[in-house]
Design an enzyme around this catalytic site. Structure first.
Site, mmCIF file in Angstrom:
data_model
loop_
_atom_site.group_PDB
_atom_site.id
_atom_site.type_symbol
_atom_site.label_atom_id
_atom_site.label_comp_id
_atom_site.label_asym_id
_atom_site.label_seq_id
_atom_site.Cartn_x
_atom_site.Cartn_y
_atom_site.Cartn_z
ATOM 1 N N ASN A 125 0.873 -1.173 0.000
ATOM 2 C CA ASN A 125 0.000 0.000 0.000
ATOM 3 C C ASN A 125 0.911 1.224 0.000
ATOM 4 O OD1 ASN A 125 -1.853 2.007 0.435
ATOM 5 N ND2 ASN A 125 -2.387 1.367 2.533
ATOM 6 N N LYS B 266 0.114 4.225 -0.362
ATOM 7 C CA LYS B 266 -0.536 5.429 0.180
ATOM 8 C C LYS B 266 -0.228 6.634 -0.731
ATOM 9 C CE LYS B 266 -0.307 3.288 4.671
ATOM 10 N NZ LYS B 266 -0.252 3.410 6.120
ATOM 11 N N HIS C 258 -9.569 1.407 4.417
ATOM 12 C CA HIS C 258 -8.332 1.561 5.183
ATOM 13 C C HIS C 258 -8.600 2.501 6.362
ATOM 14 C CE1 HIS C 258 -4.283 2.686 6.315
ATOM 15 N NE2 HIS C 258 -3.895 1.562 5.739
ATOM 16 N N GLU D 46 -7.045 4.893 7.474
ATOM 17 C CA GLU D 46 -6.827 6.322 7.155
ATOM 18 C C GLU D 46 -8.039 6.907 6.436
ATOM 19 O OE1 GLU D 46 -3.057 5.641 5.244
ATOM 20 O OE2 GLU D 46 -2.244 5.076 7.192
ATOM 21 N N GLU E 257 -5.778 -4.664 10.382
ATOM 22 C CA GLU E 257 -4.716 -3.697 10.657
ATOM 23 C C GLU E 257 -5.015 -2.951 11.952
ATOM 24 O OE1 GLU E 257 -2.604 -2.566 6.739
ATOM 25 O OE2 GLU E 257 -4.346 -1.291 6.933
ATOM 26 N N GLY F 294 2.319 2.304 10.818
ATOM 27 C CA GLY F 294 3.300 3.377 10.671
ATOM 28 C C GLY F 294 3.972 3.770 11.973
ATOM 29 N N SER G 144 3.223 -2.114 10.376
ATOM 30 C CA SER G 144 4.666 -2.200 10.591
ATOM 31 C C SER G 144 5.277 -3.548 10.213
ATOM 32 C CB SER G 144 5.009 -1.831 12.041
ATOM 33 O OG SER G 144 4.593 -0.490 12.308
HETATM 34 P P1 PGA Z 1 2.670 0.343 7.676
HETATM 35 O O1 PGA Z 1 1.215 0.570 7.032
HETATM 36 O O2 PGA Z 1 3.194 -0.941 7.084
HETATM 37 O O3 PGA Z 1 3.471 1.538 7.236
HETATM 38 O O4 PGA Z 1 2.497 0.248 9.137
HETATM 39 C C1 PGA Z 1 0.336 -0.499 6.822
HETATM 40 C C2 PGA Z 1 -0.944 0.010 6.207
HETATM 41 O O5 PGA Z 1 -1.448 1.060 6.647
HETATM 42 O O6 PGA Z 1 -1.500 -0.602 5.275
#
Ligand code: PGA
Length: 252
Positions: A9, A11, A97, A99, A169, A175, A215
């Protein structure tokens, strides 16, 4: 048999030259993918066709969008439709997601509409669920995630749900460098599978891929993916480095 999936992803990252460079590196990377162990790269809309073009020769590596709108077409400035994605032959789309839920107020019921329209246009949703830190600390994560699944997916038929990929998630792990422990991931994935089995039956639940996200890196992918109910990962930060993401794919 459910597929093992390493999904990237990106983003809102990468300029056009950076995207081109990363895709070129992925297209020549030494990764082992098969029909049962696939990779999916979710890029910004602007790079969908570029990604398809650069990865065209790579079998079992697919391109995905990061979102789509609930409506078929019309006066929705700035949005993208499932029909448009279908017309570009994009096989997967991330839906819900955290976000999108947090910053763009996407609700469970809106996400049900997004899942519906994606499936209507034959695009497989990668449906995200997961709890925030306060919910984890209160110990109510199981019922919270269960409600997300019920509200957005339980109206589907057996033929539809089988096309959905789930990504668990935990928001507190996205992140932050803080990964869920293998036990925490396995426990939730098992719970999700049980919830799906309760509604759609064991056979179907056993055939749905449930990815872990938060992560994931080259260094921890193998142990997380080794959990019996973890069928791969949805990877943000670490997917922006071709070498690191290749290690993650090869950890499937
Ligand atoms: P990350 O994000 O691997 O940077 O923690 C995962 C995601 O939000 O899909």
């Amino acid at each position: 048999m459910r597929k093992k999936i390493a999904a990237a992803n990106w983003k809102m990252n990468c300029t056009l030259p950076q995207a081109e460079d990363l895709l070129n590196k992925l297209s020549t990377a030494n990764v082992h993918v098969t029909e049962e162990k696939i990779s999916i790269i979710a890029v910004p809309y602007a790079y969908l066709l570029l990604a398809k073009q650069i990865l065209a020769a790579k079998q079992n590596i697919f391109v995905a969008a990061q979102n789509c709108y609930t409506k078929k077409s019309g006066a929705y400035t700035g949005e993208i439709s499932a029909e448009m994605l279908q017309s570009m032959q994009i096989p997967y789309v991330i839906i819900g997601h955290s976000e999108r839920r947090d910053y763009f107020n996407e609700t469970n019921s809106m996400l049900a509409d997004k899942v519906n329209i994606a499936l209507e246009y034959n695009i497989q949703p990668i449906f995200c669920c997961g709890e925030a830190l306060d919910i984890r600390e209160a110990g109510t994560q199981n019922s919270f995630v269960e409600k997300q699944l019920k509200d957005s997916l339980f109206h589907l038929t057996n033929e539809q749900i089988i096309k959905v990929v789930i990504a668990y998630e935990p928001i507190w792990a996205i992140g932050t460098g803080k990964t869920a422990t293998n036990e925490q991931a396995q426990e939730m994935h098992q719970h999700i599978r049980k919830v799906l089995a309760g509604k759609f039956g064991n056979d179907i639940a056993n055939n749905i891929s449930i990815l872990y996200g938060g992560s994931v890196k080259g260094a921890n992918a193998e142990e997380i993916f080794a959990q019996p109910d973890v069928d791969g990962g949805l990877v943000g930060g670490a997917s922006l480095n071709a070498e690191e993401f290749s290690t993650i794919i090869n950890s499937l």
